[in-house]
Design a protein around this motif. Structure first.
Motif, PDB file in Angstrom:
ATOM      1  N   VAL A 150      -7.678   3.702  -2.118  1.00  0.00           N
ATOM      2  CA  VAL A 150      -6.274   3.643  -1.725  1.00  0.00           C
ATOM      3  C   VAL A 150      -5.435   3.301  -2.945  1.00  0.00           C
ATOM      4  O   VAL A 150      -5.956   2.852  -3.963  1.00  0.00           O
ATOM      5  CB  VAL A 150      -6.026   2.599  -0.607  1.00  0.00           C
ATOM      6  N   THR A 151      -4.139   3.510  -2.826  1.00  0.00           N
ATOM      7  CA  THR A 151      -3.229   3.157  -3.914  1.00  0.00           C
ATOM      8  C   THR A 151      -2.265   2.083  -3.425  1.00  0.00           C
ATOM      9  O   THR A 151      -1.951   2.009  -2.231  1.00  0.00           O
ATOM     10  CB  THR A 151      -2.448   4.380  -4.411  1.00  0.00           C
ATOM     11  N   THR A 188      -5.187   1.846  -8.223  1.00  0.00           N
ATOM     12  CA  THR A 188      -6.140   2.532  -7.370  1.00  0.00           C
ATOM     13  C   THR A 188      -7.199   1.493  -7.023  1.00  0.00           C
ATOM     14  O   THR A 188      -7.825   0.905  -7.915  1.00  0.00           O
ATOM     15  CB  THR A 188      -6.794   3.731  -8.083  1.00  0.00           C
ATOM     16  N   GLN A 215      -5.364  10.343  -3.931  1.00  0.00           N
ATOM     17  CA  GLN A 215      -5.566  11.787  -3.995  1.00  0.00           C
ATOM     18  C   GLN A 215      -5.942  12.160  -5.424  1.00  0.00           C
ATOM     19  O   GLN A 215      -5.144  11.961  -6.348  1.00  0.00           O
ATOM     20  CB  GLN A 215      -4.282  12.533  -3.606  1.00  0.00           C
ATOM     21  N   ASP A 260     -13.003   8.275   0.651  1.00  0.00           N
ATOM     22  CA  ASP A 260     -12.045   7.789   1.639  1.00  0.00           C
ATOM     23  C   ASP A 260     -11.841   6.265   1.600  1.00  0.00           C
ATOM     24  O   ASP A 260     -11.032   5.732   2.344  1.00  0.00           O
ATOM     25  CB  ASP A 260     -12.399   8.260   3.050  1.00  0.00           C
ATOM     26  N   PHE A 285       0.839  -1.194   0.000  1.00  0.00           N
ATOM     27  CA  PHE A 285       0.000   0.000   0.000  1.00  0.00           C
ATOM     28  C   PHE A 285       0.874   1.243   0.000  1.00  0.00           C
ATOM     29  O   PHE A 285       1.894   1.304   0.680  1.00  0.00           O
ATOM     30  CB  PHE A 285      -0.930   0.004   1.221  1.00  0.00           C
ATOM     31  N   SER A 286       0.448   2.244  -0.787  1.00  0.00           N
ATOM     32  CA  SER A 286       1.246   3.467  -0.894  1.00  0.00           C
ATOM     33  C   SER A 286       0.487   4.697  -0.415  1.00  0.00           C
ATOM     34  O   SER A 286       0.997   5.804  -0.508  1.00  0.00           O
ATOM     35  CB  SER A 286       1.759   3.646  -2.322  1.00  0.00           C
ATOM     36  N   GLY A 287      -0.731   4.518   0.091  1.00  0.00           N
ATOM     37  CA  GLY A 287      -1.442   5.640   0.682  1.00  0.00           C
ATOM     38  C   GLY A 287      -2.855   5.802   0.161  1.00  0.00           C
ATOM     39  O   GLY A 287      -3.332   5.036  -0.674  1.00  0.00           O
ATOM     40  N   ALA A 288      -3.509   6.831   0.665  1.00  0.00           N
ATOM     41  CA  ALA A 288      -4.857   7.170   0.222  1.00  0.00           C
ATOM     42  C   ALA A 288      -4.783   7.758  -1.185  1.00  0.00           C
ATOM     43  O   ALA A 288      -3.811   8.437  -1.529  1.00  0.00           O
ATOM     44  CB  ALA A 288      -5.491   8.163   1.183  1.00  0.00           C
TER      45      ALA A 288
END
Length: 133
Positions: free
Chosen positions: A73-74, A124, A50, A70, A45-48
């Motif tokens: 995620v990526t 994504t 955006q 929300d 996982f690399s984060g939410a």
């Protein structure tokens, strides 16, 4: 699809933060059929997610659809099988990813989109908050 960078693939597979996962592909011809188990992979996982700042309201609505922003995620997903082997696969839009972040809990994700660059295929995903039966 660009050739798989063996160094980048290995970096994801060996990353201590990468989690085990299993990737499933639905049957496009029979929506009631059991999903095909593509095999085991690692997910990093690399984060939410955006949304790009230059997206207008219509682009955002089109991308997110009915899903809550929300839940996006990526991540990078790499198959554990060797490229070129019978068990090798590349996750694609529409696939499902089952992760087990801990304590036997299974968290499902839906592959919504991806982009490709020199670091590989960056996905994504949408977290599926529906409880599993």
């Amino acid at each position: 699809m660009p050739p798989i960078d063996p160094q980048q693939r290995l970096a994801i597979l060996s990353n201590p933060d990468a989690q085990d996962c299993t990737v499933y592909r639905p049957d496009d011809d029979d929506p009631d059929a059991e999903e095909l188990d593509l095999g085991d992979a690692k997910i990093l996982f690399s984060g939410a997610f955006q949304a790009p700042a230059d997206w207008d309201e219509l682009e955002r609505a089109d991308f997110f659809g009915d899903a809550e922003p929300d839940t996006f995620v990526t991540a990078y997903i790499e198959c554990e099988a060797k490229p070129g082997s019978a068990g090798f696969f590349v996750a694609d839009i529409g696939d499902y990813v089952a992760t087990m972040p801990g304590l036997g809990e299974v968290v499902m994700f839906y592959v919504h989109d991806y982009s490709e660059d020199q670091q590989g295929r960056h996905y994504t995903l949408i977290r599926d908050d529906e409880p599993l039966d």
